[in-house]
Design a protein around this motif. Sequence first.
Motif, PDB file in Angstrom:
ATOM      1  N   GLU A 208       0.828  -1.209   0.000  1.00  0.00           N
ATOM      2  CA  GLU A 208       0.000   0.000   0.000  1.00  0.00           C
ATOM      3  C   GLU A 208       0.862   1.259   0.000  1.00  0.00           C
ATOM      4  OE1 GLU A 208      -3.889  -1.703   2.482  1.00  0.00           O
ATOM      5  OE2 GLU A 208      -2.253  -0.650   3.519  1.00  0.00           O
ATOM      6  N   PHE A 209       1.872   1.284   0.849  1.00  0.00           N
ATOM      7  CA  PHE A 209       2.742   2.464   0.901  1.00  0.00           C
ATOM      8  C   PHE A 209       3.427   2.681  -0.440  1.00  0.00           C
ATOM      9  CE2 PHE A 209       6.996   4.247   1.417  1.00  0.00           C
ATOM     10  CZ  PHE A 209       6.698   5.471   1.998  1.00  0.00           C
ATOM     11  N   MET A 210       3.968   1.625  -1.021  1.00  0.00           N
ATOM     12  CA  MET A 210       4.674   1.771  -2.293  1.00  0.00           C
ATOM     13  C   MET A 210       3.731   2.212  -3.404  1.00  0.00           C
ATOM     14  SD  MET A 210       7.847   1.219  -1.628  1.00  0.00           S
ATOM     15  CE  MET A 210       8.507   1.066  -3.289  1.00  0.00           C
ATOM     16  N   GLN A 211       2.496   1.715  -3.380  1.00  0.00           N
ATOM     17  CA  GLN A 211       1.513   2.115  -4.381  1.00  0.00           C
ATOM     18  C   GLN A 211       1.207   3.604  -4.264  1.00  0.00           C
ATOM     19  OE1 GLN A 211       0.718  -0.472  -6.209  1.00  0.00           O
ATOM     20  NE2 GLN A 211      -0.779   0.361  -7.623  1.00  0.00           N
ATOM     21  N   GLU A 212       0.990   4.067  -3.049  1.00  0.00           N
ATOM     22  CA  GLU A 212       0.579   5.452  -2.835  1.00  0.00           C
ATOM     23  C   GLU A 212       1.725   6.447  -3.027  1.00  0.00           C
ATOM     24  OE1 GLU A 212      -1.115   5.793   1.034  1.00  0.00           O
ATOM     25  OE2 GLU A 212      -2.731   4.353   0.627  1.00  0.00           O
ATOM     26  N   GLN A 213       2.915   6.083  -2.572  1.00  0.00           N
ATOM     27  CA  GLN A 213       4.001   7.054  -2.520  1.00  0.00           C
ATOM     28  C   GLN A 213       4.983   6.965  -3.688  1.00  0.00           C
ATOM     29  OE1 GLN A 213       4.191   9.542  -0.412  1.00  0.00           O
ATOM     30  NE2 GLN A 213       2.451   8.916   0.838  1.00  0.00           N
ATOM     31  N   ILE A 214       5.067   5.805  -4.340  1.00  0.00           N
ATOM     32  CA  ILE A 214       6.081   5.629  -5.389  1.00  0.00           C
ATOM     33  C   ILE A 214       5.443   5.288  -6.731  1.00  0.00           C
ATOM     34  CG2 ILE A 214       8.188   4.428  -6.061  1.00  0.00           C
ATOM     35  CD1 ILE A 214       8.450   6.047  -3.450  1.00  0.00           C
ATOM     36  N   LEU A 215       4.712   4.201  -6.805  1.00  0.00           N
ATOM     37  CA  LEU A 215       4.266   3.676  -8.094  1.00  0.00           C
ATOM     38  C   LEU A 215       3.259   4.605  -8.783  1.00  0.00           C
ATOM     39  CD1 LEU A 215       3.917  -0.119  -7.148  1.00  0.00           C
ATOM     40  CD2 LEU A 215       5.908   1.081  -8.099  1.00  0.00           C
ATOM     41  N   HIS A 216       2.174   4.955  -8.114  1.00  0.00           N
ATOM     42  CA  HIS A 216       1.175   5.817  -8.740  1.00  0.00           C
ATOM     43  C   HIS A 216       1.705   7.202  -9.073  1.00  0.00           C
ATOM     44  CE1 HIS A 216      -2.893   3.606  -7.955  1.00  0.00           C
ATOM     45  NE2 HIS A 216      -2.089   2.949  -8.756  1.00  0.00           N
TER      46      HIS A 216
END
Length: 414
Positions: A208-216
């Motif tokens: 979730e963190f990586m999705q919100e802060q990096i990937l998206h």
Amino acid sequence: MGAVLWGESIWFSHPPLRPGDRASLNQYLIDRLNQGEGKELGSAALALIHNGKVDTIHTVGVENVDSGSPVDPENTLYQMASVSKLVTAWGVMKLVEMGQINLDDPVLSHLRRWQFPADSPYRGEVTIAQLLSHTGGQNDHLGYGGFLPGQPLQTLEQSLTLTKDVAFGEPRGVEAVYPPGEEFSYSGGGYTVLQLLVEEVTGQSFAEFMQEQILHPLGMTGANFDWPTIVDQGRANNLATSFTEDLQPSPPRHFTATGAASLYASLADMVKFAQAHLQPNSVLKADTLQRMATAQPGTDGTWGLGMMLYQTTTSGGAVIGHDGGNMPALNHTLRVNPETGNGIVLLLSGNRSLASHLGDDWVYWETGKLTTAARERFWQSRLVPALIVIGAGAIAIGLLTFITPGLLRQISGH
């Protein structure tokens, strides 16, 4: 013989490329992949970046052997193996920029759910920066093989305590056994500790963190560290078939240690990630990226914070990126030169080394210099023939040493 090998390694060991000639590079790589299809690779997706923009896209093989659908640069997902570590490093550095951690913090100060074993002599000294640069004193060399369908996944804590999906050797845990900061020792386990760190600090799941802060924010909308989410989105059939080295389809493997080994992403996703190293982006500041690309103590100048430094550039910087390989036979490379804005992304199934080798060839084209790995391969390829020649020469010299005096005596006697 030694002199010949030394001279050959300098003048004749490079790939058949003209540094800086884009046409020769494109043709070389495309021909290499086309010729390898069905022989040494099952599928591949290649992108070349020139001056920050996509210059070439080329795919070979099928996305899915059951449907026969071709590889789609936008939608076909590859399990990114250790290239995942570079993306994970961005997540850790984002926490640094957010002021939630410092690179020099002992990682243990942030962990509650799991800690290095009590008998690990340096457990309290390992810093976050050292884990990022593989200098934290771990000796696990993980190496995650993943879990086959039907096998239960371990929790993060269970995996760190006794990893059951080791790619080689016996199940083992992650320890702090050597003085940190002194010597490079590749550690997948160190990145699983960083995965746990992200969860502990943020209170979110790592994915979730990586999705919100990096990937998206980077536009990597198809990428995800969480396989169940991909299944729920109806994209499971977009996962590229995992081929063995003899090009037989193999069931996909899934991972607890996703931060070390298992981002799922398309070629288009990874191109956006590569471009984020070459131009301003909305996630990390330019000075953070520069810090990541700075050689770290104990690495002999070959590793920064989460990224490999493949070769020096004319300005004193480096070609940066990360390679990845995993079972049964995955091999990927992502390499960029921030000085020129050029880069390569190559994702490949059915071969454990070809993407890395072609990445080395790209570095030669980009810099005119061989990587250490490429030069080592050259010496290894010449070693056995050289030893045979040297051995034969030694035998010949020995025979002549014993035979020649006798012949001379016979001649003088006549």
